[in-house]
Design a protein around this motif. Sequence first.
Motif, PDB file in Angstrom:
ATOM      1  N   ILE A 107       0.947  -1.221  -0.088  1.00 64.06           N
ATOM      2  CA  ILE A 107       0.004  -0.010  -0.099  1.00 64.06           C
ATOM      3  C   ILE A 107       0.853   1.287  -0.031  1.00 64.06           C
ATOM      4  N   ALA A 108       1.764   1.280   0.664  1.00 65.53           N
ATOM      5  CA  ALA A 108       2.859   2.459   0.814  1.00 65.53           C
ATOM      6  C   ALA A 108       3.519   2.650  -0.454  1.00 65.53           C
ATOM      7  N   ALA A 109       3.585   1.961  -1.216  1.00 66.81           N
ATOM      8  CA  ALA A 109       3.989   2.191  -2.769  1.00 66.81           C
ATOM      9  C   ALA A 109       3.237   3.012  -3.502  1.00 66.81           C
ATOM     10  N   LYS A 110       1.922   3.290  -3.175  1.00 65.02           N
ATOM     11  CA  LYS A 110       1.063   4.348  -3.719  1.00 65.02           C
ATOM     12  C   LYS A 110       1.011   5.368  -3.139  1.00 65.02           C
ATOM     13  N   THR A 111       1.711   5.535  -2.055  1.00 61.40           N
ATOM     14  CA  THR A 111       1.946   6.953  -1.152  1.00 61.40           C
ATOM     15  C   THR A 111       3.281   7.807  -1.501  1.00 61.40           C
ATOM     16  N   TRP A 112       3.365   8.829  -0.816  1.00 61.18           N
ATOM     17  CA  TRP A 112       4.712   9.660  -0.836  1.00 61.18           C
ATOM     18  C   TRP A 112       5.708   9.187   0.113  1.00 61.18           C
ATOM     19  N   ASN A 113       5.399   8.223   0.844  1.00 64.37           N
ATOM     20  CA  ASN A 113       6.242   7.529   1.905  1.00 64.37           C
ATOM     21  C   ASN A 113       8.049   7.258   1.190  1.00 64.37           C
ATOM     22  N   PRO A 114       7.786   6.412   0.063  1.00 61.45           N
ATOM     23  CA  PRO A 114       9.348   6.148  -0.478  1.00 61.45           C
ATOM     24  C   PRO A 114      10.066   7.464  -0.652  1.00 61.45           C
ATOM     25  N   ARG A 115       9.444   8.438  -1.291  1.00 62.37           N
ATOM     26  CA  ARG A 115      10.258   9.625  -1.348  1.00 62.37           C
ATOM     27  C   ARG A 115      10.762  10.556  -0.214  1.00 62.37           C
ATOM     28  N   LEU A 116       9.758  10.384   0.667  1.00 66.86           N
ATOM     29  CA  LEU A 116      10.145  10.945   1.978  1.00 66.86           C
ATOM     30  C   LEU A 116      11.142  10.277   2.850  1.00 66.86           C
ATOM     31  N   GLY A 117      11.580   9.092   2.552  1.00 63.75           N
ATOM     32  CA  GLY A 117      12.473   8.414   3.150  1.00 63.75           C
ATOM     33  C   GLY A 117      12.017   7.371   4.133  1.00 63.75           C
ATOM     34  N   ILE A 118      10.631   7.024   4.016  1.00 64.35           N
ATOM     35  CA  ILE A 118       9.878   6.090   4.990  1.00 64.35           C
ATOM     36  C   ILE A 118       9.991   4.927   4.270  1.00 64.35           C
ATOM     37  N   VAL A 119      10.790   4.002   4.695  1.00 57.50           N
ATOM     38  CA  VAL A 119      10.868   2.681   3.759  1.00 57.50           C
ATOM     39  C   VAL A 119      10.231   1.521   4.606  1.00 57.50           C
ATOM     40  N   GLY A 120       9.832   0.487   3.765  1.00 48.53           N
ATOM     41  CA  GLY A 120       9.216  -0.784   4.538  1.00 48.53           C
ATOM     42  C   GLY A 120       7.824  -0.675   4.847  1.00 48.53           C
ATOM     43  N   GLY A 121       6.986   0.392   4.613  1.00 42.98           N
ATOM     44  CA  GLY A 121       5.597   0.324   4.997  1.00 42.98           C
ATOM     45  C   GLY A 121       4.930   1.804   4.880  1.00 42.98           C
ATOM     46  N   LEU A 122       3.978   1.699   5.604  1.00 44.04           N
ATOM     47  CA  LEU A 122       3.091   2.896   5.885  1.00 44.04           C
ATOM     48  C   LEU A 122       3.498   3.574   6.972  1.00 44.04           C
ATOM     49  N   SER A 123       2.920   4.878   7.116  1.00 48.06           N
ATOM     50  CA  SER A 123       3.042   5.820   8.349  1.00 48.06           C
ATOM     51  C   SER A 123       1.777   5.612   9.364  1.00 48.06           C
TER      52      SER A 123
END
Length: 360
Positions: free
Chosen positions: A164-180
């Motif tokens: 699900i996190a791949a559909k969010t901005w998390n990877p670009r913000l440096g949040i790896v491995g999942g959701l916030s």
Amino acid sequence: MLGCFIVTSMSDASKPLRRGWTTGACATAATRAALMALWGEGFPVKARITLPKGERPEFAISYQACGSDWAEAGIIKDAGDDPDVTHGAEIRAHVRASSGGVIFKAGAGVGTVTKAGLPIGVGEPAINPVPRDMMTAQVVEMAKRLGQSPDVEITISIPDGESIAAKTWNPRLGIVGGLSVLGTTGVVRPFSCAAWIASIHRGIDVARAEGLTHVSGCTGATSERTVQAHHKLPDAAMLDMGDFVGGMLKYLVKHPVDRVTIGGGIGKIAKLAQGEMDLHSKRGQVDLQFWADTLDLPALAHANTALEASQIAGAVFAQTVAQKALETVQARFLEAADGRKITYDIIVIDRAGAILASAS
């Protein structure tokens, strides 16, 4: 990119929009349910919590498991009528006795912070401050009531959270491995544009914390790829601006970098050139009469779209659009709050990603 809409209280003439609950609220309710089981009260059918503004919603328990020294409970997130990618996700809390107060861990599907500039430090699970406070309050209140030690390790997990996190901005913000695990009030109101703009702001914070001096906001994925390749920018420099150029630029004036590139298709950038700060098609159209007058080409007034106007006028149309967009931005956002001058440039692209014009 995700869709976005602005609403007040109605999605049509008669149907009220339904609010939902944040991942933080769900994690808090799951934590309460798990603690009840761990500390001898048994799993409840529903867990009631108090939100920061005093509301007391109940959450149905969707999952439960326990062992001799641990317990785990889950809540299915209901985002209401907000187009939230986490709607329907299960938020689980695993609790066990620990030492040194309340400790938070990232389980499967919950990300870890790897870049500075976010509310949580590097290396920490991506569980934001308010949800942490809410869960800690549950531990303290229940420990006092049940005569338990308030030293608890809480591990939050979200099955399928990494995908699900791949559909969010998390990877670009440096949040790896999942959701916030997010939320400041516990309530999701169907006003997703505000959430998008907040994510743009967090992207700027991360870029500044990494020492980047050049960032870019683009209207879509194609323009983003073109601009990133053209300027050789790192991922952290690419802000998911979408239609919200005004929301990005207003924040950059208060939190400046040296250089900002704005990229987009001819229609979106034409609206920026006209002075529009929200580029969504529902909130502004290309004024073809304006462009007919500007270029002294009456035929443009009868074009159906900016693309057709570009075909009629040729390269001069795209170049004029880029130049006027640059002038619009400079007129309003040239000087940052600290007195420095921000350098801007505009890149106009076609649908295939080729650069039609630029101005700097």
